[in-house]
Design an enzyme around this catalytic site. Structure first.
Site, PDB file in Angstrom:
ATOM      1  N   GLN A 171      -5.752  -7.244   5.576  1.00 27.15           N
ATOM      2  CA  GLN A 171      -7.081  -6.981   6.125  1.00 27.15           C
ATOM      3  C   GLN A 171      -8.248  -7.436   5.239  1.00 27.15           C
ATOM      4  OE1 GLN A 171      -8.034  -3.063   8.160  1.00 27.15           O
ATOM      5  NE2 GLN A 171      -9.302  -2.885   6.347  1.00 27.15           N
ATOM      6  N   GLU A 213     -16.731  -7.515   8.489  1.00 29.22           N
ATOM      7  CA  GLU A 213     -17.410  -6.992   7.308  1.00 29.22           C
ATOM      8  C   GLU A 213     -18.129  -8.092   6.529  1.00 29.22           C
ATOM      9  OE1 GLU A 213     -14.876  -4.462   4.976  1.00 29.22           O
ATOM     10  OE2 GLU A 213     -14.635  -3.057   6.624  1.00 29.22           O
ATOM     11  N   ASP A 320      -5.629   4.993   1.638  1.00 29.58           N
ATOM     12  CA  ASP A 320      -6.709   5.136   2.632  1.00 29.58           C
ATOM     13  C   ASP A 320      -6.133   5.811   3.880  1.00 29.58           C
ATOM     14  OD1 ASP A 320      -8.737   4.841   4.487  1.00 29.58           O
ATOM     15  OD2 ASP A 320      -8.628   2.665   4.611  1.00 29.58           O
ATOM     16  N   LYS A 345     -13.978   8.199   2.403  1.00 31.65           N
ATOM     17  CA  LYS A 345     -14.834   7.792   3.520  1.00 31.65           C
ATOM     18  C   LYS A 345     -15.319   9.062   4.193  1.00 31.65           C
ATOM     19  CE  LYS A 345     -12.274   3.597   4.913  1.00 31.65           C
ATOM     20  NZ  LYS A 345     -11.076   3.197   5.715  1.00 31.65           N
ATOM     21  N   LYS A 396     -16.788   0.518  -2.370  1.00 34.15           N
ATOM     22  CA  LYS A 396     -16.303  -0.533  -1.467  1.00 34.15           C
ATOM     23  C   LYS A 396     -17.163  -0.568  -0.205  1.00 34.15           C
ATOM     24  CE  LYS A 396     -12.210  -1.694   1.305  1.00 34.15           C
ATOM     25  NZ  LYS A 396     -11.089  -1.093   2.047  1.00 34.15           N
TER      26      LYS A 396
HETATM   27  C1  2PG Z   1     -10.617   0.176   5.460  1.00 28.91           C
HETATM   28  C2  2PG Z   1     -11.925   0.060   6.203  1.00 28.91           C
HETATM   29  C3  2PG Z   1     -12.947  -0.732   5.454  1.00 28.91           C
HETATM   30  P1  2PG Z   1     -12.029   0.467   8.770  1.00 28.91           P
HETATM   31  O1  2PG Z   1      -9.539   0.032   6.042  1.00 28.91           O
HETATM   32  O2  2PG Z   1     -10.618   0.470   4.273  1.00 28.91           O
HETATM   33  O3  2PG Z   1     -12.496  -2.033   5.106  1.00 28.91           O
HETATM   34  O4  2PG Z   1     -11.743  -0.463   7.491  1.00 28.91           O
HETATM   35  O5  2PG Z   1     -13.405   1.010   8.605  1.00 28.91           O
HETATM   36  O6  2PG Z   1     -11.871  -0.437   9.951  1.00 28.91           O
HETATM   37  O7  2PG Z   1     -10.999   1.549   8.726  1.00 28.91           O
HETATM   38 MG    MG Z   2      -8.400   0.573   4.143  1.00 28.18          MG
END
Ligand code: 2PG
Ligand code: MG
Length: 432
Positions: A171, A213, A320, A345, A396
């Site tokens: 990704q 992004e 994550d 997050k 990030k």
């Molecule tokens: C991730 C995020 C940011 P998403 O996987 O870390 O790159 O992606 O917000 O789509 O979950």
């Molecule tokens: Mg991630």
């Protein structure tokens, strides 16, 4: 910065307003605005993920045909009615009580009833209002005199996975600048690498614009080709690979790994957890990789733990999707040795209090932490303030184009400047 002389206006919540605004993918999202009795105001916008962990707080979307079902009228109405009613008269300066009330009001384990998008916007808006009542920037309101750590940025050069129509399996192909002496310098170096990567893509006829992004759309024949090009871009920009500028990957393996099988569409390979881990280990030998996020899928904590121990001390392994900013999951996975750093997050957790608890759990476990944006973002810069206010050493945000990304990098530059000589750039100290 003498706390004693800060005059605080009345922090009682007078009004809470929800409005529909638009995110960086052109999708509806929720903005919350809170007005306090003393006149101070705070405002925040909910971000949105694309590659989401199964355990995340759930956004409330309208469904139906308008905007592909992604409307937020119901979430916005929840802010304007139920949430506003529950928070009026409460103290915005008591974040813990505000968030506790929001969690209880919603009543579900994943915030599905009122909507994670409604709740996180309100939670963050309350923090902004409380900071404004003290006349302080949010980072200083949260961290006081102790807030002086400026994080090491992790910046995307090529997009992929769910952010680029599955064009590559991996990704995020990112860089970090362990050799930089300040945040500003890390951005300078990244800008040169980004430019060099663009020039290389152009030379080879691969330039196809940017992914969600802001990283280049990955016009490659396989995942490793992107790694090779990233290494060349670092060299072409004139930096020592590994020492000055290193590579960081978000594999986001939950997107292509299920029940212990990893199906790499681009590389036409179908591997078990061990064999996939071997591929990653080979990449680590060939390329200056210092961080890997979600190397294994969220349903494969064993593989995650196995990989973590295989690269211990060499590569930071970031969880994550596996831990979704949950204190409980971080504690569990830390016990199992799955990962050694947590992505933080706020909208995965749903409130600032829960996101902070996740951070505390990571610290208690001896893990690193990275405050992170989502792939769907806006001009909202709250996360830059959280990173500094909470003393988190890594940050990030996505790539080095598109204003929803640059707004956060630029805000961090302002904070670094405001701290002046007191600023402590986390730099390479946060890496193993
Ligand atoms: C991730 C995020 C940011 P998403 O996987 O870390 O790159 O992606 O917000 O789509 O979950
Ligand atoms: Mg991630």
């Amino acid at each position: 910065m003498e706390e004693g002389i800060v005059e605080v206006s009345d922090t009682t919540i007078a009004a809470v307003k929800g409005r529909r605004v638009w995110d960086s993918r052109g999708r509806p999202t929720v903005e919350a605005e809170i007005e306090l009795a003393g006149g101070a105001r705070g405002r925040a916008i909910s971000p949105a993920g694309a590659s989401m962990g199964a355990g995340e707080a759930v956004d409330r979307r309208d469904g139906g045909s308008a905007f592909g079902g992604l409307g937020v009228t119901l979430a916005m109405n929840a802010v304007n009615s139920e949430i506003a009613g529950a928070l009026r008269g409460r103290d915005a300066a008591d974040q813990h009580a505000i968030d506790k009330r929001l969690i209880a009001l919603d009543g579900t384990p994943n915030k599905a009833r009122l909507g994670g998008n409604a709740i996180i916007a309100v939670s963050m808006a309350a923090a902004h209002a409380a900071a404004a009542a003290r006349g302080l920037p949010l980072w200083q309101h949260l961290g006081g005199d102790a807030a002086k750590t400026i994080p090491l940025p992790e910046i995307q050069i090529f997009g992929g996975g769910a952010h680029a129509g599955g064009r590559l399996d991996v990704q995020d192909f990112m860089v970090i600048c362990p050799g930089a002496r300040s945040f500003a310098q890390a951005l300078d170096w990244t800008a040169e690498v980004y430019r060099a990567a663009g020039a290389l893509m152009k030379d080879e006829g691969r330039l196809r614009g940017v992914a969600d992004e802001g990283g280049y759309w990955p016009e490659f024949d396989g995942n490793e080709q992107a790694l090779a090009m990233l290494l060349r871009a670092i060299e072409r920009a004139g930096y020592a690979p590994g020492e000055q500028v290193a590579i960081s990957l978000d594999i986001a393996a939950s997107q292509f790994g299920k029940r212990g099988r990893y199906r790499l569409a681009r590389d036409r390979r179908d591997l078990d957890s061990d064999a996939w881990g071997e591929v990653l280990l080979r990449w680590i030998e060939r390329y200056p990789i210092r961080m890997i996020e979600d190397p294994m899928a969220e349903d494969d904590p064993e593989g995650f733990a196995h990989f973590t121990s295989a690269v211990k001390g060499r590569v930071q392994v970031v969880a994550d999707d596996l831990v979704v900013t949950s204190a409980q999951r971080i504690a569990d996975m830390a016990r199992r040795g799955a990962g050694d750093a947590a992505l933080i997050k706020p909208n995965q957790a749903g409130t600032l209090t829960e996101a902070k608890a996740a951070l505390d759990a990571a610290r208690d476990a001896g893990w690193g932490a990275i405050v992170s944006a989502r792939s769907g973002e806006s001009e909202d810069v709250t996360i830059a303030h959280l990173a500094v206010g909470w003393g988190v050493g890594q940050f990030k945000v996505g790539s080095f184009t598109r204003s929803e990304r640059m707004a956060k990098w630029n805000e961090m530059l302002r904070i670094e400047e405001a701290l002046g000589a007191r600023a402590k750039f986390a730099g390479k100290n946060v890496l193993p």
